[in-house]
Design a protein around this motif. Structure first.
Motif, PDB file in Angstrom:
ATOM      1  N   MET A  58     -11.034  46.522 -27.795  1.00 53.26           N
ATOM      2  CA  MET A  58     -10.041  46.777 -28.847  1.00 53.26           C
ATOM      3  C   MET A  58     -10.384  45.956 -30.076  1.00 53.26           C
ATOM      4  SD  MET A  58      -5.958  45.954 -28.872  1.00 53.26           S
ATOM      5  CE  MET A  58      -5.477  47.548 -28.296  1.00 53.26           C
ATOM      6  N   ARG A  59     -10.246  46.576 -31.233  1.00 51.10           N
ATOM      7  CA  ARG A  59     -10.500  45.843 -32.463  1.00 51.10           C
ATOM      8  C   ARG A  59      -9.268  45.001 -32.790  1.00 51.10           C
ATOM      9  NH1 ARG A  59      -8.212  50.453 -33.410  1.00 51.10           N
ATOM     10  NH2 ARG A  59      -7.047  50.932 -35.284  1.00 51.10           N
ATOM     11  N   HIS A  60      -9.488  43.821 -33.322  1.00 50.83           N
ATOM     12  CA  HIS A  60      -8.380  42.973 -33.762  1.00 50.83           C
ATOM     13  C   HIS A  60      -8.644  42.615 -35.218  1.00 50.83           C
ATOM     14  CE1 HIS A  60      -7.109  42.974 -29.733  1.00 50.83           C
ATOM     15  NE2 HIS A  60      -7.965  42.093 -29.281  1.00 50.83           N
ATOM     16  N   TRP A  61      -8.295  43.535 -36.111  1.00 49.52           N
ATOM     17  CA  TRP A  61      -8.672  43.371 -37.506  1.00 49.52           C
ATOM     18  C   TRP A  61      -7.673  42.507 -38.252  1.00 49.52           C
ATOM     19  CZ3 TRP A  61      -4.582  46.061 -39.523  1.00 49.52           C
ATOM     20  CH2 TRP A  61      -4.132  47.170 -38.805  1.00 49.52           C
ATOM     21  N   ILE A  62      -7.522  41.275 -37.746  1.00 52.86           N
ATOM     22  CA  ILE A  62      -6.588  40.353 -38.395  1.00 52.86           C
ATOM     23  C   ILE A  62      -6.996  40.107 -39.846  1.00 52.86           C
ATOM     24  CG2 ILE A  62      -5.656  38.011 -38.323  1.00 52.86           C
ATOM     25  CD1 ILE A  62      -6.041  38.084 -35.317  1.00 52.86           C
ATOM     26  N   GLY A  63      -8.317  39.979 -40.054  1.00 57.52           N
ATOM     27  CA  GLY A  63      -8.755  39.723 -41.411  1.00 57.52           C
ATOM     28  C   GLY A  63      -8.386  40.839 -42.356  1.00 57.52           C
ATOM     29  N   ALA A  64      -8.369  42.080 -41.840  1.00 59.29           N
ATOM     30  CA  ALA A  64      -8.053  43.222 -42.691  1.00 59.29           C
ATOM     31  C   ALA A  64      -6.600  43.238 -43.125  1.00 59.29           C
ATOM     32  CB  ALA A  64      -8.386  44.519 -41.963  1.00 59.29           C
ATOM     33  N   LEU A  65      -5.764  42.519 -42.368  1.00 57.79           N
ATOM     34  CA  LEU A  65      -4.353  42.486 -42.755  1.00 57.79           C
ATOM     35  C   LEU A  65      -4.156  41.735 -44.068  1.00 57.79           C
ATOM     36  CD1 LEU A  65      -2.637  41.841 -39.321  1.00 57.79           C
ATOM     37  CD2 LEU A  65      -2.483  43.883 -40.720  1.00 57.79           C
ATOM     38  N   ALA A  66      -5.027  40.752 -44.291  1.00 56.89           N
ATOM     39  CA  ALA A  66      -5.042  40.000 -45.544  1.00 56.89           C
ATOM     40  C   ALA A  66      -3.823  39.117 -45.718  1.00 56.89           C
ATOM     41  CB  ALA A  66      -5.205  40.928 -46.756  1.00 56.89           C
ATOM     42  N   LEU A  67      -2.610  39.691 -45.502  1.00 59.87           N
ATOM     43  CA  LEU A  67      -1.374  38.930 -45.691  1.00 59.87           C
ATOM     44  C   LEU A  67      -1.343  38.276 -47.064  1.00 59.87           C
ATOM     45  CD1 LEU A  67      -1.002  37.236 -42.198  1.00 59.87           C
ATOM     46  CD2 LEU A  67      -0.055  39.381 -43.013  1.00 59.87           C
ATOM     47  N   THR A  68      -1.716  39.053 -48.080  1.00 63.00           N
ATOM     48  CA  THR A  68      -1.851  38.482 -49.413  1.00 63.00           C
ATOM     49  C   THR A  68      -0.545  37.924 -49.945  1.00 63.00           C
ATOM     50  OG1 THR A  68      -1.561  40.733 -50.269  1.00 63.00           O
ATOM     51  CG2 THR A  68      -3.798  39.959 -50.004  1.00 63.00           C
ATOM     52  N   ALA A  69       0.550  38.540 -49.553  1.00 63.52           N
ATOM     53  CA  ALA A  69       1.825  38.017 -50.020  1.00 63.52           C
ATOM     54  C   ALA A  69       2.341  36.936 -49.099  1.00 63.52           C
ATOM     55  CB  ALA A  69       2.854  39.148 -50.111  1.00 63.52           C
ATOM     56  N   GLY A  70       2.048  37.050 -47.811  1.00 61.45           N
ATOM     57  CA  GLY A  70       2.570  36.073 -46.857  1.00 61.45           C
ATOM     58  C   GLY A  70       4.026  36.310 -46.581  1.00 61.45           C
ATOM     59  N   LEU A  71       4.522  35.682 -45.546  1.00 60.14           N
ATOM     60  CA  LEU A  71       5.948  35.801 -45.253  1.00 60.14           C
ATOM     61  C   LEU A  71       6.768  35.212 -46.392  1.00 60.14           C
ATOM     62  CD1 LEU A  71       6.290  34.872 -41.489  1.00 60.14           C
ATOM     63  CD2 LEU A  71       6.998  36.985 -42.585  1.00 60.14           C
ATOM     64  N   LEU A  72       7.777  35.962 -46.774  1.00 59.15           N
ATOM     65  CA  LEU A  72       8.738  35.524 -47.788  1.00 59.15           C
ATOM     66  C   LEU A  72       8.060  35.158 -49.101  1.00 59.15           C
ATOM     67  CD1 LEU A  72      10.985  33.236 -45.561  1.00 59.15           C
ATOM     68  CD2 LEU A  72      11.088  35.693 -45.883  1.00 59.15           C
ATOM     69  N   GLY A  73       6.823  35.731 -49.311  1.00 65.50           N
ATOM     70  CA  GLY A  73       6.146  35.460 -50.569  1.00 65.50           C
ATOM     71  C   GLY A  73       5.595  34.070 -50.686  1.00 65.50           C
ATOM     72  N   LEU A  74       5.413  33.360 -49.561  1.00 62.82           N
ATOM     73  CA  LEU A  74       4.981  31.976 -49.631  1.00 62.82           C
ATOM     74  C   LEU A  74       3.470  31.831 -49.709  1.00 62.82           C
ATOM     75  CD1 LEU A  74       7.377  30.408 -47.007  1.00 62.82           C
ATOM     76  CD2 LEU A  74       7.542  30.277 -49.480  1.00 62.82           C
ATOM     77  N   ALA A  96      15.173  39.980 -43.013  1.00 62.64           N
ATOM     78  CA  ALA A  96      14.074  40.923 -42.872  1.00 62.64           C
ATOM     79  C   ALA A  96      13.016  40.593 -43.910  1.00 62.64           C
ATOM     80  CB  ALA A  96      14.570  42.351 -43.064  1.00 62.64           C
ATOM     81  N   VAL A  97      11.759  40.520 -43.466  1.00 63.30           N
ATOM     82  CA  VAL A  97      10.647  40.278 -44.375  1.00 63.30           C
ATOM     83  C   VAL A  97       9.610  41.374 -44.156  1.00 63.30           C
ATOM     84  CG1 VAL A  97      11.030  37.797 -44.354  1.00 63.30           C
ATOM     85  CG2 VAL A  97       9.420  38.781 -42.743  1.00 63.30           C
ATOM     86  N   ARG A  98       8.700  41.515 -45.092  1.00 63.31           N
ATOM     87  CA  ARG A  98       7.649  42.524 -44.966  1.00 63.31           C
ATOM     88  C   ARG A  98       6.294  41.832 -44.934  1.00 63.31           C
ATOM     89  NH1 ARG A  98       9.125  47.794 -45.089  1.00 63.31           N
ATOM     90  NH2 ARG A  98      11.269  48.189 -45.715  1.00 63.31           N
ATOM     91  N   MET A  99       5.416  42.346 -44.082  1.00 61.15           N
ATOM     92  CA  MET A  99       4.129  41.691 -43.868  1.00 61.15           C
ATOM     93  C   MET A  99       2.985  42.673 -43.991  1.00 61.15           C
ATOM     94  SD  MET A  99       4.618  39.075 -40.690  1.00 61.15           S
ATOM     95  CE  MET A  99       2.915  38.588 -40.932  1.00 61.15           C
ATOM     96  N   GLY A 100       1.860  42.162 -44.440  1.00 63.49           N
ATOM     97  CA  GLY A 100       0.618  42.908 -44.392  1.00 63.49           C
ATOM     98  C   GLY A 100       0.522  44.007 -45.426  1.00 63.49           C
ATOM     99  N   PRO A 101      -0.645  44.641 -45.526  1.00 65.32           N
ATOM    100  CA  PRO A 101      -0.857  45.686 -46.531  1.00 65.32           C
ATOM    101  C   PRO A 101       0.035  46.900 -46.323  1.00 65.32           C
ATOM    102  CG  PRO A 101      -2.699  45.579 -44.991  1.00 65.32           C
ATOM    103  CD  PRO A 101      -1.861  44.381 -44.728  1.00 65.32           C
ATOM    104  N   THR A 102       0.495  47.134 -45.078  1.00 67.77           N
ATOM    105  CA  THR A 102       1.382  48.263 -44.829  1.00 67.77           C
ATOM    106  C   THR A 102       2.848  47.875 -44.976  1.00 67.77           C
ATOM    107  OG1 THR A 102       1.339  47.791 -42.455  1.00 67.77           O
ATOM    108  CG2 THR A 102      -0.236  49.409 -43.293  1.00 67.77           C
ATOM    109  N   GLN A 103       3.097  46.568 -45.235  1.00 68.96           N
ATOM    110  CA  GLN A 103       4.454  46.086 -45.490  1.00 68.96           C
ATOM    111  C   GLN A 103       5.424  46.456 -44.361  1.00 68.96           C
ATOM    112  OE1 GLN A 103       5.527  44.155 -48.729  1.00 68.96           O
ATOM    113  NE2 GLN A 103       3.553  43.728 -47.785  1.00 68.96           N
ATOM    114  N   ARG A 104       4.997  46.220 -43.136  1.00 64.71           N
ATOM    115  CA  ARG A 104       5.867  46.475 -41.996  1.00 64.71           C
ATOM    116  C   ARG A 104       6.969  45.415 -41.907  1.00 64.71           C
ATOM    117  NH1 ARG A 104       1.532  47.311 -37.314  1.00 64.71           N
ATOM    118  NH2 ARG A 104       3.370  47.030 -35.994  1.00 64.71           N
TER     119      ARG A 104
END
Length: 301
Positions: free
Chosen positions: A1-17, A35-43
């Protein structure tokens, strides 16, 4: 299974931190959920900060995984795990799964169909990577202790919790599937037993599982859907084998309606326990305080 953690980037981070470590956690006011949104897909992830949380001290983190077709918000409410978090001082993260279906979401467990009958493919969300990214980001903010990461979940979330134990055991201190304990997919030639090739944890994994003996969806007696098939006890036995357990514990009644079975003398203290609710159905039958009592003494080296 691929674990593309790096691809998530998390550029905004939790709560914009952002991704830089903080001197003290700034998730929000203790005793609250947001509720917070994470990752490029903003889940969406529901984050509950326990009452009396000390922002200067990283807390244990419990990932709470909803059932198939559910949401993190509904799971957090129905499980009442936030109340236990307030009593015991752990953070709860209740995310939405990665595969949209009807009004909710489904977890991507390889080889297990969604509630529409479709088998997740390579283009579907990598939920293992996403869940690890939640833990990594909370640890980077100084909020969560990476050595005290735990997972629990209901039904499909319980199967996802089991899958985490199979494929990323090095990251979790213990798991607690609810009406969803598995130890890999059923054997194709013998569905009454788990396929060892589909669950190969890298280290012993402490497991406490909760179920009801009247569950008709994921019956503890086995049967049901093709992805289920083998009994809960077969799953417990397989985890006991994987954990090198040397003894079977006598079954004991812990209340008038709940009995516990399991295995002891396991490598690295990785005991296996199953709590069965008499006449319990396909619902959150977990005793949250008993779950935490199992989690609390266990840390990942």
């Amino acid at each position: 299974m691929r674990h593309w953690i790096g691809a998530l980037a998390l550029t905004a981070g939790l709560l914009g931190l952002g991704q830089t470590a903080q001197a003290a956690c700034t998730l929000g006011e203790a005793g609250t959920t947001r509720a917070v949104r994470m990752g490029p897909t903003q889940r969406t992830v529901q984050i509950h900060v326990p009452r009396d949380f000390d922002p200067a001290q990283a807390a244990p983190l419990v990932l709470l995984l909803h059932g198939s077709g559910g949401t993190g918000a509904a799971m957090l409410t129905s499980s009442k795990l936030a109340d236990a978090a307030d009593r015991h001082g752990f953070i709860v993260a209740a995310p939405d799964a990665g595969i949209p279906v009807e009004r909710g979401f489904v977890w991507n467990v390889p080889g297990v169909p969604t509630i529409t009958g479709a088998i997740p493919g390579p283009d579907d969300a990598d939920d293992v990577a996403f869940l690890l990214a939640i833990a990594d980001d909370l640890a980077a903010q100084g909020c969560a202790d990476p050595a005290r990461l735990y997972a629990t979940g209901l039904s499909g979330g319980g199967r996802m919790t089991s899958w985490l134990g199979c494929v990323v055991a090095d990251r979790f201190a213990a798991i607690a599937p609810v009406v969803g304990l598995r130890a890999g997919n059923p054997r194709k030639a013998d569905p009454a037993s788990p396929d060892p090739a589909t669950c190969r944890p890298s280290r012993p994994m402490p497991v406490i599982a909760f179920a009801g003996d009247a569950d008709q969806t994921n019956p503890i007696q086995g049967g049901g859907a093709p992805y289920w098939s083998y009994t809960m006890h077969a799953a417990e036995q397989r985890w006991a084998q994987l954990n090198g357990c040397a003894a079977t514990r006598p079954t004991r009644w812990v209340s008038n309606t709940v009995y516990e079975e399991g295995y002891a003398d396991c490598r690295d203290g990785a005991e296996v326990a199953g709590r069965i609710t008499r006449d319990g159905g396909h619902s959150w039958v977990a005793d949250n305080d008993a779950m935490w009592a199992f989690f609390a003494p266990r840390t990942r080296d």
